[in-house]
Design a protein around this motif. Sequence first.
Motif, PDB file in Angstrom:
ATOM      1  N   ARG A 132      61.551 -49.939  21.164  1.00  0.00           N
ATOM      2  CA  ARG A 132      62.846 -50.016  20.490  1.00  0.00           C
ATOM      3  C   ARG A 132      63.078 -48.840  19.549  1.00  0.00           C
ATOM      4  O   ARG A 132      64.223 -48.544  19.201  1.00  0.00           O
ATOM      5  N   ASN A 133      61.993 -48.249  19.111  1.00  0.00           N
ATOM      6  CA  ASN A 133      62.074 -47.161  18.138  1.00  0.00           C
ATOM      7  C   ASN A 133      61.387 -45.920  18.709  1.00  0.00           C
ATOM      8  O   ASN A 133      60.247 -45.588  18.321  1.00  0.00           O
ATOM      9  N   PRO A 134      62.053 -45.212  19.613  1.00  0.00           N
ATOM     10  CA  PRO A 134      61.446 -44.043  20.264  1.00  0.00           C
ATOM     11  C   PRO A 134      60.964 -43.009  19.243  1.00  0.00           C
ATOM     12  O   PRO A 134      61.638 -42.744  18.235  1.00  0.00           O
ATOM     13  N   GLY A 135      59.800 -42.469  19.513  1.00  0.00           N
ATOM     14  CA  GLY A 135      59.235 -41.447  18.630  1.00  0.00           C
ATOM     15  C   GLY A 135      58.402 -41.996  17.504  1.00  0.00           C
ATOM     16  O   GLY A 135      57.715 -41.226  16.812  1.00  0.00           O
ATOM     17  N   MET A 136      58.428 -43.317  17.288  1.00  0.00           N
ATOM     18  CA  MET A 136      57.632 -43.920  16.214  1.00  0.00           C
ATOM     19  C   MET A 136      56.427 -44.625  16.808  1.00  0.00           C
ATOM     20  O   MET A 136      56.533 -45.313  17.821  1.00  0.00           O
ATOM     21  N   ARG A 137      55.286 -44.449  16.181  1.00  0.00           N
ATOM     22  CA  ARG A 137      54.051 -45.096  16.619  1.00  0.00           C
ATOM     23  C   ARG A 137      53.462 -45.868  15.455  1.00  0.00           C
ATOM     24  O   ARG A 137      53.347 -45.352  14.336  1.00  0.00           O
ATOM     25  N   LEU A 138      53.108 -47.093  15.739  1.00  0.00           N
ATOM     26  CA  LEU A 138      52.519 -47.937  14.705  1.00  0.00           C
ATOM     27  C   LEU A 138      51.083 -47.502  14.436  1.00  0.00           C
ATOM     28  O   LEU A 138      50.341 -47.156  15.357  1.00  0.00           O
ATOM     29  N   GLN A 139      50.706 -47.523  13.180  1.00  0.00           N
ATOM     30  CA  GLN A 139      49.352 -47.134  12.789  1.00  0.00           C
ATOM     31  C   GLN A 139      48.614 -48.336  12.200  1.00  0.00           C
ATOM     32  O   GLN A 139      49.191 -49.148  11.479  1.00  0.00           O
ATOM     33  N   VAL A 151      51.567 -50.438  10.628  1.00  0.00           N
ATOM     34  CA  VAL A 151      52.630 -49.908   9.774  1.00  0.00           C
ATOM     35  C   VAL A 151      53.370 -48.777  10.483  1.00  0.00           C
ATOM     36  O   VAL A 151      52.844 -48.132  11.397  1.00  0.00           O
ATOM     37  N   ALA A 152      54.604 -48.582  10.047  1.00  0.00           N
ATOM     38  CA  ALA A 152      55.405 -47.451  10.523  1.00  0.00           C
ATOM     39  C   ALA A 152      55.431 -46.393   9.428  1.00  0.00           C
ATOM     40  O   ALA A 152      55.773 -46.683   8.278  1.00  0.00           O
ATOM     41  N   VAL A 153      55.038 -45.167   9.783  1.00  0.00           N
ATOM     42  CA  VAL A 153      55.025 -44.051   8.831  1.00  0.00           C
ATOM     43  C   VAL A 153      56.334 -43.282   8.953  1.00  0.00           C
ATOM     44  O   VAL A 153      56.963 -43.250  10.016  1.00  0.00           O
ATOM     45  N   ASP A 154      56.763 -42.666   7.852  1.00  0.00           N
ATOM     46  CA  ASP A 154      58.033 -41.915   7.825  1.00  0.00           C
ATOM     47  C   ASP A 154      59.191 -42.800   8.265  1.00  0.00           C
ATOM     48  O   ASP A 154      60.015 -42.444   9.123  1.00  0.00           O
ATOM     49  N   ALA A 155      59.257 -43.976   7.655  1.00  0.00           N
ATOM     50  CA  ALA A 155      60.309 -44.934   7.981  1.00  0.00           C
ATOM     51  C   ALA A 155      61.172 -45.189   6.759  1.00  0.00           C
ATOM     52  O   ALA A 155      60.824 -44.821   5.627  1.00  0.00           O
ATOM     53  N   VAL A 156      62.313 -45.804   7.004  1.00  0.00           N
ATOM     54  CA  VAL A 156      63.193 -46.251   5.922  1.00  0.00           C
ATOM     55  C   VAL A 156      63.652 -47.665   6.252  1.00  0.00           C
ATOM     56  O   VAL A 156      63.681 -48.067   7.418  1.00  0.00           O
ATOM     57  N   LEU A 157      63.996 -48.412   5.225  1.00  0.00           N
ATOM     58  CA  LEU A 157      64.567 -49.739   5.405  1.00  0.00           C
ATOM     59  C   LEU A 157      66.081 -49.631   5.318  1.00  0.00           C
ATOM     60  O   LEU A 157      66.611 -49.091   4.345  1.00  0.00           O
ATOM     61  N   SER A 158      66.761 -50.158   6.329  1.00  0.00           N
ATOM     62  CA  SER A 158      68.217 -50.012   6.358  1.00  0.00           C
ATOM     63  C   SER A 158      68.895 -51.337   6.667  1.00  0.00           C
ATOM     64  O   SER A 158      68.279 -52.249   7.234  1.00  0.00           O
ATOM     65  N   ALA A 164      63.187 -51.785   9.415  1.00  0.00           N
ATOM     66  CA  ALA A 164      62.606 -50.447   9.423  1.00  0.00           C
ATOM     67  C   ALA A 164      63.212 -49.588  10.533  1.00  0.00           C
ATOM     68  O   ALA A 164      63.375 -50.037  11.665  1.00  0.00           O
ATOM     69  N   ARG A 165      63.533 -48.366  10.184  1.00  0.00           N
ATOM     70  CA  ARG A 165      64.027 -47.370  11.131  1.00  0.00           C
ATOM     71  C   ARG A 165      63.320 -46.053  10.844  1.00  0.00           C
ATOM     72  O   ARG A 165      62.848 -45.809   9.735  1.00  0.00           O
ATOM     73  N   GLY A 166      63.287 -45.180  11.832  1.00  0.00           N
ATOM     74  CA  GLY A 166      62.721 -43.871  11.607  1.00  0.00           C
ATOM     75  C   GLY A 166      63.630 -43.032  10.721  1.00  0.00           C
ATOM     76  O   GLY A 166      64.850 -43.047  10.891  1.00  0.00           O
ATOM     77  N   SER A 178      61.153 -41.002   2.781  1.00  0.00           N
ATOM     78  CA  SER A 178      60.386 -41.739   3.779  1.00  0.00           C
ATOM     79  C   SER A 178      59.368 -42.649   3.096  1.00  0.00           C
ATOM     80  O   SER A 178      58.938 -42.402   1.970  1.00  0.00           O
ATOM     81  N   ALA A 179      58.997 -43.699   3.812  1.00  0.00           N
ATOM     82  CA  ALA A 179      58.021 -44.651   3.279  1.00  0.00           C
ATOM     83  C   ALA A 179      57.160 -45.175   4.413  1.00  0.00           C
ATOM     84  O   ALA A 179      57.512 -45.064   5.590  1.00  0.00           O
ATOM     85  N   THR A 180      56.010 -45.713   4.052  1.00  0.00           N
ATOM     86  CA  THR A 180      55.160 -46.410   5.010  1.00  0.00           C
ATOM     87  C   THR A 180      55.484 -47.892   4.920  1.00  0.00           C
ATOM     88  O   THR A 180      55.304 -48.510   3.869  1.00  0.00           O
ATOM     89  N   VAL A 181      55.991 -48.458   6.026  1.00  0.00           N
ATOM     90  CA  VAL A 181      56.514 -49.828   6.016  1.00  0.00           C
ATOM     91  C   VAL A 181      55.644 -50.719   6.896  1.00  0.00           C
ATOM     92  O   VAL A 181      55.461 -50.434   8.086  1.00  0.00           O
TER      93      VAL A 181
END
Length: 223
Positions: A132-139, A151-158, A164-166, A178-181
């Motif tokens: 659903r979130n291309p380019g984002m990888r969970l760590q 967690v999602a790195v370089d994310a924002v809450l919108s 969480a979105r990139g 950016s935040a780690t969510v």
Amino acid sequence: MPNNGADLSIDAAKIAKDTDKLVRRYLTAGTVAVSTATRSLEKKLEAATQAAVPGKLWRAWQSSRFPQSGPAQNPVGTIWLKGGSRTRGAIQFWTQPGAIRGKGGQFLAIPLPAAGPRGRGRDLTPGEWERRNPGMRLQFVYRPGKPSLLVAVDAVLSGRKQIARGNTARRIAAGRASATVPIFVLLPLVKFRNAFAVEPIVAASEGEMVRGFLAAASAITQP
């Protein structure tokens, strides 16, 4: 010789008609008792679910009565759960003891609010979230003494629901840091909540149905 006897006249048709009326009244009393007890049980199950379970799961309880009114030799009341296996599993989770474990000893990935909407008919999975979130990888984040996280790195809450979105260059230029969510919490098992029991509620309603019939039957008089 004078006839000192008495003539006895029996109206068989009237007796049969009155008997039929009396039987129909008793059968109707049974129908009313079953219908009332069924509806009452549905309401009790809804109230117990609403008191113990967040959300709208209580609306899953449904009932039907046959017939709706009138005399019947075998009136029937049925209560069921509206929905599929997800709804039944949710009721089981909240009403029975037990635990859910991951397949093959794997951790259960429980989506957090920032993960967004769930999958169709099931919980959202980490793989689905990444699609659903291309380019984002969970760590993976290990926390000693606490459940691990994805967690999602370089994310924002919108948005209003803070999903969480990139982060993007445009958002960064607008001051959105950016935040780690945390997106998923990883658990070895999830114990059933067992917050309320269905069986005692059903058993109490069985007695209610009998009492309702007896009360209605005692009020029936000869036509």
